[in-house]
Design a protein around this motif. Structure first.
Motif, mmCIF file in Angstrom:
data_model
loop_
_atom_site.group_PDB
_atom_site.id
_atom_site.type_symbol
_atom_site.label_atom_id
_atom_site.label_comp_id
_atom_site.label_asym_id
_atom_site.label_seq_id
_atom_site.Cartn_x
_atom_site.Cartn_y
_atom_site.Cartn_z
ATOM 1 N N GLY A 71 9.204 44.157 13.360
ATOM 2 C CA GLY A 71 8.146 42.437 14.163
ATOM 3 C C GLY A 71 7.629 42.902 15.432
ATOM 4 O O GLY A 71 8.573 44.477 15.813
ATOM 5 N N TYR A 72 6.406 42.833 16.046
ATOM 6 C CA TYR A 72 6.178 42.775 17.519
ATOM 7 C C TYR A 72 5.827 41.471 17.799
ATOM 8 O O TYR A 72 4.920 40.396 17.332
ATOM 9 N N VAL A 73 5.572 41.073 19.369
ATOM 10 C CA VAL A 73 5.359 40.309 19.804
ATOM 11 C C VAL A 73 5.164 40.425 21.672
ATOM 12 O O VAL A 73 5.740 41.447 21.430
ATOM 13 N N TYR A 74 3.658 40.082 21.828
ATOM 14 C CA TYR A 74 2.961 40.520 22.379
ATOM 15 C C TYR A 74 2.110 39.847 23.801
ATOM 16 O O TYR A 74 2.188 38.335 23.094
ATOM 17 N N ILE A 110 7.791 24.372 27.044
ATOM 18 C CA ILE A 110 7.179 25.749 27.603
ATOM 19 C C ILE A 110 7.961 26.812 27.770
ATOM 20 O O ILE A 110 7.293 27.840 27.249
ATOM 21 N N LEU A 111 9.022 25.907 28.192
ATOM 22 C CA LEU A 111 10.872 27.158 27.540
ATOM 23 C C LEU A 111 11.015 27.819 25.997
ATOM 24 O O LEU A 111 11.405 29.193 26.658
ATOM 25 N N GLN A 112 10.522 26.829 25.581
ATOM 26 C CA GLN A 112 11.228 27.826 24.685
ATOM 27 C C GLN A 112 10.938 28.012 23.491
ATOM 28 O O GLN A 112 11.641 28.883 23.131
ATOM 29 N N PRO A 113 9.493 28.833 23.339
ATOM 30 C CA PRO A 113 9.309 29.315 22.908
ATOM 31 C C PRO A 113 9.716 30.821 23.753
ATOM 32 O O PRO A 113 9.389 32.109 22.980
ATOM 33 N N LEU A 114 9.425 30.936 24.766
ATOM 34 C CA LEU A 114 9.630 31.831 25.853
ATOM 35 C C LEU A 114 11.130 32.497 25.210
ATOM 36 O O LEU A 114 11.470 33.342 25.476
ATOM 37 N N VAL A 140 15.924 35.964 22.664
ATOM 38 C CA VAL A 140 16.678 35.517 21.541
ATOM 39 C C VAL A 140 16.349 36.737 20.459
ATOM 40 O O VAL A 140 17.211 37.153 19.692
ATOM 41 N N ALA A 141 14.784 36.378 19.685
ATOM 42 C CA ALA A 141 14.207 37.133 18.368
ATOM 43 C C ALA A 141 14.542 38.835 18.820
ATOM 44 O O ALA A 141 14.510 39.894 17.858
ATOM 45 N N ALA A 142 14.329 39.320 20.139
ATOM 46 C CA ALA A 142 14.402 40.161 20.156
ATOM 47 C C ALA A 142 15.051 41.642 20.091
ATOM 48 O O ALA A 142 16.484 40.922 20.156
ATOM 49 N N ASP A 143 15.133 42.781 19.629
ATOM 50 C CA ASP A 143 16.412 43.601 20.037
ATOM 51 C C ASP A 143 15.286 44.345 21.288
ATOM 52 O O ASP A 143 16.528 45.148 21.570
ATOM 53 N N VAL A 144 14.721 44.466 21.437
ATOM 54 C CA VAL A 144 13.894 45.153 22.567
ATOM 55 C C VAL A 144 12.491 44.687 23.276
ATOM 56 O O VAL A 144 12.183 43.624 22.300
ATOM 57 N N ILE A 145 13.413 44.793 24.664
ATOM 58 C CA ILE A 145 12.120 43.856 25.761
ATOM 59 C C ILE A 145 11.889 45.014 26.052
ATOM 60 O O ILE A 145 12.035 45.638 27.175
ATOM 61 N N LEU A 146 10.719 45.272 26.177
ATOM 62 C CA LEU A 146 9.343 46.181 27.064
ATOM 63 C C LEU A 146 8.743 45.830 28.256
ATOM 64 O O LEU A 146 8.098 44.470 27.908
ATOM 65 N N LEU A 187 10.911 35.414 34.224
ATOM 66 C CA LEU A 187 12.104 35.627 34.506
ATOM 67 C C LEU A 187 12.991 34.604 34.516
ATOM 68 O O LEU A 187 13.748 34.301 34.317
ATOM 69 N N ASP A 188 12.429 33.424 35.469
ATOM 70 C CA ASP A 188 12.064 32.170 36.525
ATOM 71 C C ASP A 188 12.468 31.089 35.457
ATOM 72 O O ASP A 188 13.564 30.316 34.708
ATOM 73 N N GLN A 189 11.592 30.980 34.066
ATOM 74 C CA GLN A 189 12.212 30.723 33.245
ATOM 75 C C GLN A 189 13.050 30.524 31.707
ATOM 76 O O GLN A 189 13.721 30.215 31.805
#
Length: 208
Positions: free
Chosen positions: A34-37, A85-89, A94-100, A118-120
């Motif tokens: 999986g991948y999200v950008y 605004i916050l929930q999808p972020l 939470v779903a990520a294994d790696v945050i790039l 980061l603040d959100q």
């Protein structure tokens, strides 16, 4: 899952180039993961407002450490708007294994677009232990260990402290390409070879 963020205001930027290389190789090695950008510069995350602080206060007052329970803080229409605004972020993190994170250094620190993200997503006592952060960065000067400007590096030092202090994450990798300004600043022309060495080393590291 790989969550890939870019924060540079430049479309053709070294931090984006490095994050793209890392993401491409990670996706090749993990084709089903999986991948999200998110492009934080092109589509900025809104800055937090008062309703967000109310959500934060509720989470802190009730000692909620389970991210899935944060929604319990929503009690007003304004808080519901902030939560939308916050929930999808949060879901992406939470779903990520790696945050790039691909980010330049701006004025010794990070772009405001990255700070807004980061603040959100950051609440008191929030843990992301088990996840890995990778930061690919471009810096106009040299800020590495032993350099005269090392004390004013508020980019890597800030992010490293932030990930550990707020998220309880020690698995953080920084891939820095330095002296980018030597490409265009005549006063830094004598450092172009050192820049090229740093740039090529960063490309190799990102490709790993």
């Amino acid at each position: 899952m790989l969550l890939h963020l870019d924060a540079s205001a430049r479309r053709a930027s070294v931090s984006r180039e490095l994050s793209d290389i890392y993401a491409a190789n990670w996706r090749t090695a993990n084709p089903d993961a999986g991948y999200v950008y998110r492009d934080l510069a092109a589509q900025p995350v809104p800055h937090i407002r008062e309703a967000w602080t109310e959500l934060c206060d509720y989470v802190l007052a009730n000692q909620i450490t389970d991210i899935n329970r944060y929604v319990e803080a929503v009690h007003t229409p304004e808080q519901a708007e902030a939560w939308d605004i916050l929930q999808p972020l949060l879901d992406e993190v939470v779903a990520a294994d790696v945050i790039l994170i691909g980010t330049p250094m701006y004025n010794f620190s990070i772009p405001s677009s990255l700070k807004a993200w980061l603040d959100q997503i950051t609440f008191p006592k929030m843990s992301l232990r088990g996840r890995r952060f990778v930061v690919t960065s471009a810096r106009g000067g040299a800020y590495g260990p032993g350099t005269p400007r090392e004390p004013v590096d508020h980019q890597e030092r800030y992010l490293r402290d932030f990930f550990l202090g707020h998220f309880n994450v020690e698995d953080v990798t920084f891939i820095n390409a330095e002296l980018i300004n030597a490409r265009i600043d005549p006063n830094l022309a004598h450092l172009r070879e050192k820049h090229q060495e740093s740039y090529e080393a960063a490309l190799k590291e990102a490709a790993k």
